[in-house]
Write a protein that holds these residues in place. Structure first.
Motif, PDB file in Angstrom:
ATOM      1  N   ILE A 138       0.835  -1.206   0.000  1.00 40.75           N
ATOM      2  CA  ILE A 138       0.000   0.000   0.000  1.00 40.75           C
ATOM      3  C   ILE A 138       0.866   1.250   0.000  1.00 40.75           C
ATOM      4  CG2 ILE A 138      -1.500   1.375   1.508  1.00 40.75           C
ATOM      5  CD1 ILE A 138      -3.159  -1.082   1.986  1.00 40.75           C
ATOM      6  N   ALA A 139       1.942   1.247   0.777  1.00 42.76           N
ATOM      7  CA  ALA A 139       2.826   2.419   0.813  1.00 42.76           C
ATOM      8  C   ALA A 139       3.392   2.715  -0.579  1.00 42.76           C
ATOM      9  CB  ALA A 139       3.957   2.189   1.820  1.00 42.76           C
ATOM     10  N   ARG A 140       3.777   1.674  -1.293  1.00 44.09           N
ATOM     11  CA  ARG A 140       4.307   1.886  -2.644  1.00 44.09           C
ATOM     12  C   ARG A 140       3.214   2.384  -3.583  1.00 44.09           C
ATOM     13  NH1 ARG A 140       7.748  -3.209  -2.236  1.00 44.09           N
ATOM     14  NH2 ARG A 140       6.021  -4.232  -3.314  1.00 44.09           N
ATOM     15  N   ALA A 141       1.992   1.863  -3.403  1.00 43.45           N
ATOM     16  CA  ALA A 141       0.884   2.308  -4.256  1.00 43.45           C
ATOM     17  C   ALA A 141       0.572   3.787  -4.023  1.00 43.45           C
ATOM     18  CB  ALA A 141      -0.355   1.460  -3.987  1.00 43.45           C
ATOM     19  N   VAL A 142       0.665   4.243  -2.784  1.00 47.03           N
ATOM     20  CA  VAL A 142       0.454   5.661  -2.472  1.00 47.03           C
ATOM     21  C   VAL A 142       1.524   6.501  -3.161  1.00 47.03           C
ATOM     22  CG1 VAL A 142       0.500   7.378  -0.625  1.00 47.03           C
ATOM     23  CG2 VAL A 142      -0.787   5.248  -0.314  1.00 47.03           C
ATOM     24  N   GLU A 143       2.780   6.042  -3.090  1.00 40.55           N
ATOM     25  CA  GLU A 143       3.874   6.776  -3.736  1.00 40.55           C
ATOM     26  C   GLU A 143       3.681   6.862  -5.248  1.00 40.55           C
ATOM     27  OE1 GLU A 143       7.484   4.807  -2.705  1.00 40.55           O
ATOM     28  OE2 GLU A 143       7.375   5.361  -0.576  1.00 40.55           O
ATOM     29  N   ARG A 144       3.121   5.816  -5.838  1.00 40.41           N
ATOM     30  CA  ARG A 144       2.900   5.820  -7.290  1.00 40.41           C
ATOM     31  C   ARG A 144       1.658   6.595  -7.697  1.00 40.41           C
ATOM     32  NH1 ARG A 144       4.517  -0.090  -7.064  1.00 40.41           N
ATOM     33  NH2 ARG A 144       2.321  -0.516  -6.710  1.00 40.41           N
ATOM     34  N   GLY A 145       0.853   7.017  -6.714  1.00 43.55           N
ATOM     35  CA  GLY A 145      -0.360   7.763  -7.018  1.00 43.55           C
ATOM     36  C   GLY A 145      -1.564   6.896  -7.300  1.00 43.55           C
ATOM     37  N   GLU A 146      -1.473   5.599  -6.983  1.00 44.59           N
ATOM     38  CA  GLU A 146      -2.603   4.702  -7.221  1.00 44.59           C
ATOM     39  C   GLU A 146      -3.671   4.803  -6.140  1.00 44.59           C
ATOM     40  OE1 GLU A 146      -1.350   0.602  -8.631  1.00 44.59           O
ATOM     41  OE2 GLU A 146       0.500   1.347  -7.745  1.00 44.59           O
ATOM     42  N   LEU A 147      -3.280   5.257  -4.959  1.00 43.21           N
ATOM     43  CA  LEU A 147      -4.189   5.369  -3.826  1.00 43.21           C
ATOM     44  C   LEU A 147      -4.070   6.753  -3.209  1.00 43.21           C
ATOM     45  CD1 LEU A 147      -3.566   2.021  -1.871  1.00 43.21           C
ATOM     46  CD2 LEU A 147      -5.576   2.589  -3.246  1.00 43.21           C
ATOM     47  N   PRO A 148      -5.177   7.285  -2.688  1.00 41.75           N
ATOM     48  CA  PRO A 148      -5.072   8.527  -1.930  1.00 41.75           C
ATOM     49  C   PRO A 148      -4.246   8.305  -0.654  1.00 41.75           C
ATOM     50  CG  PRO A 148      -7.319   7.634  -1.836  1.00 41.75           C
ATOM     51  CD  PRO A 148      -6.556   6.786  -2.803  1.00 41.75           C
ATOM     52  N   ASP A 149      -3.500   9.303  -0.291  1.00 44.95           N
ATOM     53  CA  ASP A 149      -2.629   9.218   0.904  1.00 44.95           C
ATOM     54  C   ASP A 149      -3.452   9.583   2.130  1.00 44.95           C
ATOM     55  OD1 ASP A 149      -0.630   9.111   2.721  1.00 44.95           O
ATOM     56  OD2 ASP A 149       0.537  10.769   1.913  1.00 44.95           O
ATOM     57  N   ARG A 150      -3.991   8.561   2.798  1.00 45.56           N
ATOM     58  CA  ARG A 150      -4.789   8.793   3.995  1.00 45.56           C
ATOM     59  C   ARG A 150      -4.642   7.585   4.923  1.00 45.56           C
ATOM     60  NH1 ARG A 150      -9.933   8.230   0.288  1.00 45.56           N
ATOM     61  NH2 ARG A 150     -10.350   5.978   0.415  1.00 45.56           N
ATOM     62  N   PRO A 151      -4.904   7.785   6.212  1.00 38.43           N
ATOM     63  CA  PRO A 151      -4.790   6.653   7.143  1.00 38.43           C
ATOM     64  C   PRO A 151      -5.830   5.578   6.826  1.00 38.43           C
ATOM     65  CG  PRO A 151      -4.887   8.759   8.318  1.00 38.43           C
ATOM     66  CD  PRO A 151      -5.245   9.046   6.893  1.00 38.43           C
ATOM     67  N   ARG A 152      -5.414   4.337   7.047  1.00 42.45           N
ATOM     68  CA  ARG A 152      -6.318   3.202   6.850  1.00 42.45           C
ATOM     69  C   ARG A 152      -6.187   2.265   8.044  1.00 42.45           C
ATOM     70  NH1 ARG A 152      -4.343   4.648   1.880  1.00 42.45           N
ATOM     71  NH2 ARG A 152      -5.964   5.001   0.306  1.00 42.45           N
ATOM     72  N   PRO A 153      -7.314   1.800   8.588  1.00 47.96           N
ATOM     73  CA  PRO A 153      -7.226   0.895   9.744  1.00 47.96           C
ATOM     74  C   PRO A 153      -6.574  -0.430   9.343  1.00 47.96           C
ATOM     75  CG  PRO A 153      -9.494   1.063   8.972  1.00 47.96           C
ATOM     76  CD  PRO A 153      -8.714   2.073   8.196  1.00 47.96           C
ATOM     77  N   PRO A 154      -5.872  -1.062  10.274  1.00 46.99           N
ATOM     78  CA  PRO A 154      -5.207  -2.334   9.967  1.00 46.99           C
ATOM     79  C   PRO A 154      -6.135  -3.395   9.397  1.00 46.99           C
ATOM     80  CG  PRO A 154      -4.463  -1.495  12.087  1.00 46.99           C
ATOM     81  CD  PRO A 154      -5.577  -0.595  11.639  1.00 46.99           C
ATOM     82  N   ARG A 155      -7.378  -3.439   9.866  1.00 48.33           N
ATOM     83  CA  ARG A 155      -8.307  -4.447   9.355  1.00 48.33           C
ATOM     84  C   ARG A 155      -8.560  -4.259   7.856  1.00 48.33           C
ATOM     85  NH1 ARG A 155     -11.270  -7.737  12.384  1.00 48.33           N
ATOM     86  NH2 ARG A 155     -11.072  -6.408  14.220  1.00 48.33           N
ATOM     87  N   MET A 156      -8.608  -3.006   7.413  1.00 42.46           N
ATOM     88  CA  MET A 156      -8.798  -2.741   5.993  1.00 42.46           C
ATOM     89  C   MET A 156      -7.542  -3.116   5.204  1.00 42.46           C
ATOM     90  SD  MET A 156      -9.470   0.894   4.032  1.00 42.46           S
ATOM     91  CE  MET A 156     -11.018   1.224   4.881  1.00 42.46           C
ATOM     92  N   VAL A 157      -6.392  -2.742   5.735  1.00 46.64           N
ATOM     93  CA  VAL A 157      -5.121  -3.020   5.056  1.00 46.64           C
ATOM     94  C   VAL A 157      -4.933  -4.519   4.855  1.00 46.64           C
ATOM     95  CG1 VAL A 157      -2.608  -2.896   5.298  1.00 46.64           C
ATOM     96  CG2 VAL A 157      -4.014  -0.904   5.853  1.00 46.64           C
ATOM     97  N   ASN A 158      -5.225  -5.289   5.874  1.00 48.86           N
ATOM     98  CA  ASN A 158      -4.927  -6.725   5.862  1.00 48.86           C
ATOM     99  C   ASN A 158      -6.096  -7.594   5.394  1.00 48.86           C
ATOM    100  OD1 ASN A 158      -2.246  -6.471   6.982  1.00 48.86           O
ATOM    101  ND2 ASN A 158      -3.243  -5.918   8.905  1.00 48.86           N
ATOM    102  N   MET A 159      -7.173  -6.966   4.954  1.00 54.78           N
ATOM    103  CA  MET A 159      -8.366  -7.721   4.606  1.00 54.78           C
ATOM    104  C   MET A 159      -8.122  -8.826   3.576  1.00 54.78           C
ATOM    105  SD  MET A 159     -12.130  -6.417   3.376  1.00 54.78           S
ATOM    106  CE  MET A 159     -11.796  -6.434   1.622  1.00 54.78           C
ATOM    107  N   PRO A 160      -7.331  -8.609   2.505  1.00 59.71           N
ATOM    108  CA  PRO A 160      -7.139  -9.706   1.542  1.00 59.71           C
ATOM    109  C   PRO A 160      -6.553 -10.957   2.183  1.00 59.71           C
ATOM    110  CG  PRO A 160      -6.352  -7.648   0.635  1.00 59.71           C
ATOM    111  CD  PRO A 160      -6.665  -7.380   2.071  1.00 59.71           C
ATOM    112  N   PHE A 161      -5.571 -10.768   3.060  1.00 60.48           N
ATOM    113  CA  PHE A 161      -4.963 -11.954   3.669  1.00 60.48           C
ATOM    114  C   PHE A 161      -5.885 -12.582   4.703  1.00 60.48           C
ATOM    115  CE2 PHE A 161      -1.859 -14.538   5.964  1.00 60.48           C
ATOM    116  CZ  PHE A 161      -1.258 -15.167   4.885  1.00 60.48           C
ATOM    117  N   ASP A 162      -6.678 -11.768   5.395  1.00 55.24           N
ATOM    118  CA  ASP A 162      -7.641 -12.332   6.349  1.00 55.24           C
ATOM    119  C   ASP A 162      -8.661 -13.207   5.626  1.00 55.24           C
ATOM    120  OD1 ASP A 162      -6.372 -11.079   8.461  1.00 55.24           O
ATOM    121  OD2 ASP A 162      -7.737  -9.360   8.476  1.00 55.24           O
TER     122      ASP A 162
END
Length: 199
Positions: A138-162
């Motif tokens: 996600i950090a790399r995607a933010v740097e590339r401009g693919e995602l808005p730079d905003r805080p995201r809760p851990p549950r959202m970040v890790n949802m695919p692996f969960d």
């Protein structure tokens, strides 16, 4: 050739013990994962084990940590978040299915005996202070401009692996590609506000 009569020290001795302990755990399960069984398998003495791991739980965590992280799943950098995550989950399915299936059976007695949970075990095995794979992607995607730079809760970040882990535990089989793509394309990327590669 037998290890008896050879004097092993340091990392050589510890590797032999952890290999023996892994074999005992997989073959005999947690109820038989004892100092006596591991010492006999490693052809060493119980005091040698006690000095390194004063509690049986310490020895178990050392064994799991060694075997889980001995073959880490590389964090892809394909140039876009979607392909990064799909590639990572495909690799995880190939690399982890057999181990998760074995451990979910063998570790259940440990969970019951200690009153802990799979989440607590996961946290105990995870290296402290290091961002996990999804945080890195996600950090790399933010740097590339693919995602808005905003805080995201851990549950959202890790949802695919969960979701991936739930599917794995429910089926004990490698995850089909269509399931991985559904998790990423239908559920996760829209939730993140994914807008694709900048430009």
């Amino acid at each position: 050739m037998s290890l008896k009569g050879t004097r092993r020290r340091g990392s050589e001795l510890e590797d032999a013990i952890l290999s023996a302990a892994w074999a005992v755990l997989i073959e005999q399960g947690y109820p038989n994962f004892t100092y006596e069984a591991v010492a006999a398998r490693a052809e060493t003495s119980r005091p040698v084990l006690y000095r390194r791991w004063p509690q049986r739980e310490d020895m178990l965590l050392a064994v799991l940590r060694r075997h889980w992280w001995s073959q880490p799943i590389p964090v892809p950098d394909t140039g876009n978040l979607r392909d990064d995550v799909i590639t990572f989950l495909r690799s995880a399915s190939t690399a982890r299915t057999r181990m998760v299936a074995m451990l979910s059976v063998q570790i259940m007695d440990y969970i019951r005996e200690t009153g802990s949970s799979f989440a607590q075990l996961r946290d105990a095995l995870r290296p402290a202070g290091l961002p996990n794979a999804f945080e890195q992607m996600i950090a790399r995607a933010v740097e590339r401009g693919e995602l808005p730079d905003r805080p995201r809760p851990p549950r959202m970040v890790n949802m695919p692996f969960d979701l991936f882990r739930n599917e794995l535990l429910m089926t004990m089989r490698e995850i089909p590609d269509e399931t991985i793509i559904e998790i990423v394309d239908v559920l996760w990327l829209p939730l993140l506000g994914y807008r694709g590669r900048a430009g």
